[in-house]
Design an enzyme around this catalytic site. Structure first.
Site, PDB file in Angstrom:
ATOM      1  N   TYR A   1       0.818  -1.209   0.000  1.00 38.03           N
ATOM      2  CA  TYR A   1       0.000   0.000   0.000  1.00 38.03           C
ATOM      3  C   TYR A   1       0.856   1.266   0.000  1.00 38.03           C
ATOM      4  O   TYR A   1       0.392   2.341  -0.351  1.00 38.03           O
ATOM      5  CB  TYR A   1      -0.949   0.031   1.200  1.00 38.03           C
TER       6      TYR A   1
ATOM      7  N   LYS B   1       3.424 -15.410   1.683  1.00 34.86           N
ATOM      8  CA  LYS B   1       3.459 -16.179   0.439  1.00 34.86           C
ATOM      9  C   LYS B   1       4.927 -16.410   0.071  1.00 34.86           C
ATOM     10  O   LYS B   1       5.403 -15.963  -0.981  1.00 34.86           O
ATOM     11  CB  LYS B   1       2.732 -15.412  -0.671  1.00 34.86           C
TER      12      LYS B   1
ATOM     13  N   ASP C   1      -2.909 -17.927   1.356  1.00 34.56           N
ATOM     14  CA  ASP C   1      -4.100 -18.476   0.691  1.00 34.56           C
ATOM     15  C   ASP C   1      -4.674 -19.645   1.488  1.00 34.56           C
ATOM     16  O   ASP C   1      -5.899 -19.789   1.631  1.00 34.56           O
ATOM     17  CB  ASP C   1      -3.809 -18.867  -0.764  1.00 34.56           C
TER      18      ASP C   1
ATOM     19  N   ASP D   1      -5.431  -7.010   5.468  1.00 32.98           N
ATOM     20  CA  ASP D   1      -6.633  -6.297   5.071  1.00 32.98           C
ATOM     21  C   ASP D   1      -7.715  -7.311   4.671  1.00 32.98           C
ATOM     22  O   ASP D   1      -8.872  -7.244   5.110  1.00 32.98           O
ATOM     23  CB  ASP D   1      -6.274  -5.379   3.881  1.00 32.98           C
TER      24      ASP D   1
ATOM     25  N   ASP E   1     -11.067  -8.872   7.156  1.00 32.14           N
ATOM     26  CA  ASP E   1     -12.468  -8.717   6.745  1.00 32.14           C
ATOM     27  C   ASP E   1     -13.152 -10.083   6.650  1.00 32.14           C
ATOM     28  O   ASP E   1     -14.326 -10.232   6.985  1.00 32.14           O
ATOM     29  CB  ASP E   1     -12.563  -8.002   5.394  1.00 32.14           C
TER      30      ASP E   1
END
Ligand code: NAD
Length: 367
Positions: A141, A192, A225, A249, A253
């Site tokens: 970001y 990852k 994942d 993020d 959620d």
């Protein structure tokens, strides 16, 4: 010891949910010896209306001097067309930036009484208690270059840069390990590393900090994942999830959805502890809910539980924090609900009524 708090109610339902929290603060002061002094100030749209900017230097100075900031919510349709730097949300971003709040802690708690409100089967989510520790100020970001350009060929190209320094990973890892020691003592570090070099550095750094400083905490590596899958398959196998800005993020959620309502979920944003001081801001995860503002309809629980996180993480008052969790659990078990979590056969309360019920439960549990 007297704690110095800065209260920033903000916009929309912010003032109502902060009124509720102020009453809980008063209860802890009267009944549990929580000595505090609170200053109040404006932030967001209301600050723009009054001072012409969403966060003033004077408010920022109070935030920097406070032991903790309790934040309501900001924003509303009347400010949507303002230039970017004057939008209410910039007030919150300035607080996060100036206080250097690099760690975002979001619990996903499923109260037993609300297990049917989740989109997952009740037996998968009943008793769920996960804490997501997300790196908040680095990663893709913020990484440079970040650009959208039109090439000589006329084709457009966009670039975001995922970048992490070892020191950024070290400090967020410490936050996760410290938090784990206050809970189930288990950290799952999600990255990852199979396809990203930032993931390789993440894994290596987390293990170095773990082995040197927190060998008593159980650490597992999990690919982000796979973590997303485990959250819906077997979320109760997870305790603390440590992850970067982007994965955090998304995963937070996803975890929030497991619990049924955003009106229930608190959060903490923490900085680095220096000279015994921990910069900290506590806020509900929901926004200013302009559609229900001023109508005594807002669920105050997320904001009240954010104060519970403040008791735990800023002031080390874990028993006081646990008491608040138990009071909320009791009120729900007794069948009280605000509109957002209403179920057939339950008793519907407004913001003030739900706060009354929580104070009554606190009294009962305090003996
Ligand atoms: P929102 O979270 O404000 O509302 C989404 C839905 O959830 C609405 O239907 C609302 O009524 C409901 N809701 C939210 N909190 C509730 C509560 N405590 N009790 C009962 N119902 C609740 O999200 P939105 O509608 O996308 O955004 C509204 C405004 O809030 C926008 O201006 C947005 O920019 C801002 N916002 C602020 C923050 C923040 O202050 N941290 C976060 C998100 C959005």
């Amino acid at each position: 010891m007297t704690y110095n708090l800065l209260i920033l109610p903000g916009d929309g339902i912010g003032p109502e949910i902060m009124d509720a929290t102020r009453r809980v603060l008063g209860w802890y002061s009267a009944k549990r010896g929580f000595a505090y002094e609170a200053e109040e100030d404006l932030v967001g749209g209301i600050s723009y209306e009054t001072h012409g900017e969403p966060a003033t230097d004077a408010m920022m100075a109070k935030a920097l001097a406070a032991d903790a900031v309790l934040f309501g919510s900001v924003g509303g349709p009347q400010w949507d067309k303002l230039p970017f730097h004057l939008k209410p949300e910039r007030g919150l971003l300035r607080l996060r930036g100036d206080l250097k709040l690099f760690a975002n802690l979001r619990p996903a708690l499923c109260f037993d009484a609300l297990k049917d409100a989740s989109t997952l089967k009740p037996e998968i989510v009943a008793g769920l208690d996960i804490l997501i520790v997300r790196e908040l100020t680095g990663g893709v970001y913020f990484g440079q270059p970040k650009e959208l350009v039109t090439l000589a060929s006329g084709e457009k190209r966009a670039v975001d840069t995922q970048i992490y320094y070892a020191h950024e990973i070290e400090r967020i890892a410490r936050v996760a390990f410290e938090a784990a020691r206050l809970r189930g003592n288990k950290v799952a570090s999600a990255e990852k590393s199979n396809v990203m070099v930032t993931g390789v550095l993440w894994r290596e750094t987390v293990h170095r900090i773990h082995d040197a400083e927190y060998p008593d905490v159980q650490l597992i590596d999990i690919l982000a994942d796979n973590c997303a899958m485990q959250l819906v398959r077997a979320p109760k196998t997870l305790d603390v999830i440590l992850t970067d800005n982007l994965f955090g993020d998304i995963l937070s959620d996803e975890a929030a959805q497991l619990t049924g309502s955003i009106g229930m979920l608190p959060s903490a944003s923490l900085g680095a502890r220096t000279d015994g001081r921990l910069p900290a801001l506590y806020e509900p995860i929901h926004g200013s809910a302009p559609d229900i503002a001023g109508k005594d309809l807002a669920n105050p629980i997320a904001t009240i539980l954010s104060f519970g996180m403040c008791l735990k993480y800023s002031f080390g008052r874990t028993a006081d924090a646990a008491l608040l969790d138990k009071a909320v659990e009791r009120v729900l078990a007794e069948g009280y609900r605000t509109g957002d979590i209403m179920q057939p056969g339950m008793t519907k309360l407004g913001t003030a009524g739900m706060t009354d019920a929580i104070l009554k439960a606190l009294d009962a549990l305090n003996g």
